[in-house]
Motif scaffolding. Structure first.
Motif, mmCIF file in Angstrom:
data_model
loop_
_atom_site.group_PDB
_atom_site.id
_atom_site.type_symbol
_atom_site.label_atom_id
_atom_site.label_comp_id
_atom_site.label_asym_id
_atom_site.label_seq_id
_atom_site.Cartn_x
_atom_site.Cartn_y
_atom_site.Cartn_z
ATOM 1 N N ILE A 99 0.625 -1.056 0.328
ATOM 2 C CA ILE A 99 0.235 -0.422 0.146
ATOM 3 C C ILE A 99 0.886 1.418 0.126
ATOM 4 N N ASP A 100 0.509 1.991 -1.123
ATOM 5 C CA ASP A 100 1.380 3.471 -0.888
ATOM 6 C C ASP A 100 1.290 4.428 -0.042
ATOM 7 N N SER A 101 2.264 5.267 0.235
ATOM 8 C CA SER A 101 1.352 5.671 1.605
ATOM 9 C C SER A 101 0.762 6.493 1.011
ATOM 10 N N TRP A 102 0.808 7.392 -0.204
ATOM 11 C CA TRP A 102 -0.040 7.891 -0.552
ATOM 12 C C TRP A 102 -1.616 8.023 -0.689
ATOM 13 N N TRP A 103 -2.057 6.803 -0.975
ATOM 14 C CA TRP A 103 -3.300 5.832 -0.474
ATOM 15 C C TRP A 103 -3.876 6.213 0.260
ATOM 16 N N VAL A 104 -2.541 5.377 1.302
ATOM 17 C CA VAL A 104 -3.303 6.320 3.080
ATOM 18 C C VAL A 104 -3.973 7.147 3.373
ATOM 19 N N LEU A 105 -2.806 8.518 2.970
ATOM 20 C CA LEU A 105 -3.903 10.007 3.179
ATOM 21 C C LEU A 105 -4.674 9.943 2.564
ATOM 22 N N LEU A 106 -4.550 9.775 1.310
ATOM 23 C CA LEU A 106 -5.963 10.073 0.830
ATOM 24 C C LEU A 106 -7.320 9.109 1.276
ATOM 25 N N ILE A 107 -7.242 8.363 1.438
ATOM 26 C CA ILE A 107 -8.001 7.167 2.757
ATOM 27 C C ILE A 107 -8.221 7.902 3.581
ATOM 28 N N MET A 108 -7.191 8.188 4.682
ATOM 29 C CA MET A 108 -7.143 9.212 5.615
ATOM 30 C C MET A 108 -8.017 10.028 5.131
ATOM 31 N N SER A 109 -8.105 11.537 5.083
ATOM 32 C CA SER A 109 -8.229 12.428 4.725
ATOM 33 C C SER A 109 -9.536 11.797 3.364
ATOM 34 N N LEU A 110 -10.384 11.526 3.357
ATOM 35 C CA LEU A 110 -11.643 11.277 3.137
ATOM 36 C C LEU A 110 -12.551 10.764 4.194
ATOM 37 N N ILE A 111 -12.401 9.984 4.977
ATOM 38 C CA ILE A 111 -13.060 9.307 6.366
ATOM 39 C C ILE A 111 -13.080 10.811 6.619
ATOM 40 N N LEU A 112 -11.802 11.470 7.251
ATOM 41 C CA LEU A 112 -12.093 12.214 7.778
ATOM 42 C C LEU A 112 -12.801 13.408 7.408
ATOM 43 N N ILE A 113 -13.202 13.589 6.501
ATOM 44 C CA ILE A 113 -14.529 14.818 5.210
ATOM 45 C C ILE A 113 -15.720 14.196 5.813
ATOM 46 N N VAL A 114 -15.833 12.937 5.667
ATOM 47 C CA VAL A 114 -17.012 12.040 6.129
ATOM 48 C C VAL A 114 -17.053 12.305 7.329
ATOM 49 N N LEU A 115 -16.326 11.766 8.647
ATOM 50 C CA LEU A 115 -16.615 12.229 9.581
ATOM 51 C C LEU A 115 -17.068 14.304 9.808
ATOM 52 N N LEU A 116 -16.464 14.595 9.464
ATOM 53 C CA LEU A 116 -16.320 16.355 9.266
ATOM 54 C C LEU A 116 -18.275 16.669 8.853
ATOM 55 N N SER A 117 -18.375 16.001 7.416
ATOM 56 C CA SER A 117 -19.903 16.178 7.070
ATOM 57 C C SER A 117 -21.066 15.688 8.477
ATOM 58 N N LYS A 118 -20.855 14.666 8.713
ATOM 59 C CA LYS A 118 -21.718 14.662 10.082
ATOM 60 C C LYS A 118 -21.954 15.185 10.323
ATOM 61 N N TYR A 119 -20.749 15.809 11.271
ATOM 62 C CA TYR A 119 -20.782 16.478 12.307
ATOM 63 C C TYR A 119 -21.078 17.952 11.736
ATOM 64 N N VAL A 120 -20.998 18.171 11.006
ATOM 65 C CA VAL A 120 -21.510 20.021 10.682
ATOM 66 C C VAL A 120 -23.342 19.607 10.529
ATOM 67 N N LYS A 121 -23.252 18.403 10.142
ATOM 68 C CA LYS A 121 -25.211 18.209 9.903
ATOM 69 C C LYS A 121 -25.782 18.171 10.631
ATOM 70 N N LYS A 122 -24.963 17.808 11.506
ATOM 71 C CA LYS A 122 -25.278 17.666 13.240
ATOM 72 C C LYS A 122 -25.486 18.586 14.173
ATOM 73 N N TYR A 123 -24.768 19.336 13.800
ATOM 74 C CA TYR A 123 -24.509 20.252 14.210
ATOM 75 C C TYR A 123 -25.464 21.626 14.235
ATOM 76 N N ILE A 124 -25.647 21.813 12.049
ATOM 77 C CA ILE A 124 -26.705 22.024 11.923
ATOM 78 C C ILE A 124 -27.832 22.246 12.673
ATOM 79 N N GLY A 125 -28.427 20.876 12.558
ATOM 80 C CA GLY A 125 -29.830 19.989 13.092
ATOM 81 C C GLY A 125 -30.272 20.865 14.527
ATOM 82 N N GLU A 126 -28.865 20.740 15.571
ATOM 83 C CA GLU A 126 -28.638 21.657 16.257
ATOM 84 C C GLU A 126 -29.316 23.003 16.569
ATOM 85 N N GLU A 127 -28.643 23.705 15.690
ATOM 86 C CA GLU A 127 -29.655 25.001 15.153
ATOM 87 C C GLU A 127 -30.535 25.004 15.248
ATOM 88 N N THR A 128 -31.024 24.318 14.404
ATOM 89 C CA THR A 128 -32.426 24.091 13.724
ATOM 90 C C THR A 128 -33.303 24.357 14.725
#
Length: 438
Positions: free
Chosen positions: A409-438
């Motif tokens: 496994i090339d380290s470049w792909w590891v970084l890419l996969i980790m970044s995608l996972i973090l983006i997914v988690l961030l989007s879920k957190y933002v969605k939850k955060y906006i839901g609490e605001e409303t």
């Protein structure tokens, strides 16, 4: 006694912290995807390009009398006895061995405007011709060209064809041309300037001309007044360079190339004009990475020859080589297949191998369990083209570690996969955060 904070005030403060945390995290993701990962991608792409150049571009050289299986191009001459001043026909039969099965000429690739390139040289290296057979009969797999030998002597022919993207160079059997006159007048001169048809061609080389190393070879063409002139394309290239070893064991058919550094400089100039200082610095960093990875010598050698008609040549073995540089001055009245030829001699020195420094037993690391290292496979020199190792292989003491690279496994792909996972988690957190605001 301070008043207790109500829940609304606490939520407001938490939202501010959440907001700035999201801003910082988003900046990190932007830096990763906009700066680091593209830089890593360009660096990886440059390495892949070099790997493919080393493993797929080098021609396959074979003497036809050695071919037992695979593609072959066999020469026959009509009439059988060639004489000076008389027209002979050189016939080339493209076939698959064993069995001599004809290969359709349509299966051959057109390279530099021609399907087949033929090089002819006399034993003293003074007589040279670069000619191009055509299909002139209905016989499958046969291409022919007429030629008149002006001087007697012993000759050799090489055939250059490409099929399915693979370049093949076939050395033909030697033959004798009968006639009056000297059959050999070999003279070796290492002059870097040669006169031809009222023009003067000057050759320069970069660094040590050593076997097994990439050598920059460049040419400039001057008129009788000493002014540098422009050349026009000859068979889709500013110049064609045939390099033949004096014992006929090696042939290189080269064309001008541009270095990676010159390409990057062009990109940098374009981005500086259109995108500003940030991208300009980005390209400068790529320059630094490219140099740090061990390409500085090659890049500097080609940059030193900037403005010339430059070639990058790897001489497969030491010895005497003759260079035939073919060019057409701009506006010259010549047929499409004609060019002027300037010739030069080069002496290629043996490859210098630097042995690894001896290691004292007192500093040898103690390893309880070692991983066996398989023996290094040394490439076998192949007539025509050979890419030997630069130095004697040196194996460091084995270390038992497990990395992503070691499991494929090339380290470049590891970084890419980790970044995608973090983006997914961030989007879920933002969605939850906006839901609490409303």
């Amino acid at each position: 006694m301070p008043e207790p904070l109500d829940q609304k005030t606490i939520n407001d403060e938490l939202r501010q912290w959440h907001y700035w945390w999201l801003v910082v995290f988003s900046l990190l993701l932007i830096i990763t995807f906009v700066y680091y990962l593209p830089l890593r991608f360009l660096h990886q792409a440059s390495q892949d390009t070099e790997h493919h150049a080393d493993t797929h571009v080098l021609p396959v050289y074979q003497e036809t009398y050695d071919i037992q299986q695979g593609l072959s191009v066999d020469l026959s001459i009509t009439p059988d006895l060639a004489r000076t001043g008389e027209e002979v026909t050189l016939n080339f039969f493209v076939n698959q061995k064993p069995g001599g099965i004809p290969v359709s000429i349509n299966n051959l690739d057109i390279v530099h405007a021609r399907t087949m390139h033929v090089l002819v040289v006399r034993s003293d290296m003074n007589e040279f011709a670069h000619i191009h057979p055509m299909v002139v009969s209905a016989t499958p797999g046969v291409m022919s060209v007429t030629h008149i030998f002006s001087k007697p002597g012993r000759y050799k022919v090489w055939t250059d064809v490409t099929m399915e993207g693979v370049n093949y160079i076939f050395g033909q059997r030697e033959f004798v041309v009968e006639g009056k006159g000297e059959i050999e007048q070999k003279q070796v001169s290492f002059e870097k300037s040669a006169g031809v048809e009222g023009y003067r061609v000057v050759m320069r080389t970069s660094g040590q001309v050593e076997a097994g190393s990439d050598v920059g070879v460049a040419f400039n063409v001057y008129d009788s007044a000493g002014q540098k002139i422009k050349v026009e394309n000859y068979l889709e290239a500013p110049m064609h360079l045939a390099i033949i070893k004096d014992d006929w064991r090696q042939l290189i058919h080269a064309h001008p190339v541009e270095s990676m550094m010159n390409d990057l400089e062009g990109m940098e100039h374009m981005m500086d004009e259109n995108m500003g200082d940030h991208e300009h610095g980005f390209l400068q960093l790529i320059h630094q990475v490219y140099a740090d990875e061990g390409h500085a010598d090659t890049a500097s050698s080609m940059t030193a020859l900037e403005g010339d008609i430059a070639f990058s040549v790897m001489f497969p073995e030491a010895g005497l080589y003759k260079l035939y540089a073919q060019f057409r001055p701009q506006g010259i009245d010549l047929s499409a297949d004609e060019a002027f030829t300037a010739t030069f001699w080069l002496e290629v020195t043996p490859e210098i191998s630097i042995p690894p420094a001896p290691v004292s037993p007192s500093v040898m690391p103690v390893v309880s369990e070692t991983i066996p290292v398989p023996p290094q496979n040394t490439p076998t020199p192949q007539s025509g083209h050979y890419h030997p190792p630069g130095t004697t292989p040196h194996v460091d003491a084995p270390v038992q570690t497990t990395t992503f690279t070691s499991i494929g496994i090339d380290s470049w792909w590891v970084l890419l996969i980790m970044s995608l996972i973090l983006i997914v988690l961030l989007s879920k957190y933002v969605k939850k955060y906006i839901g609490e605001e409303t």
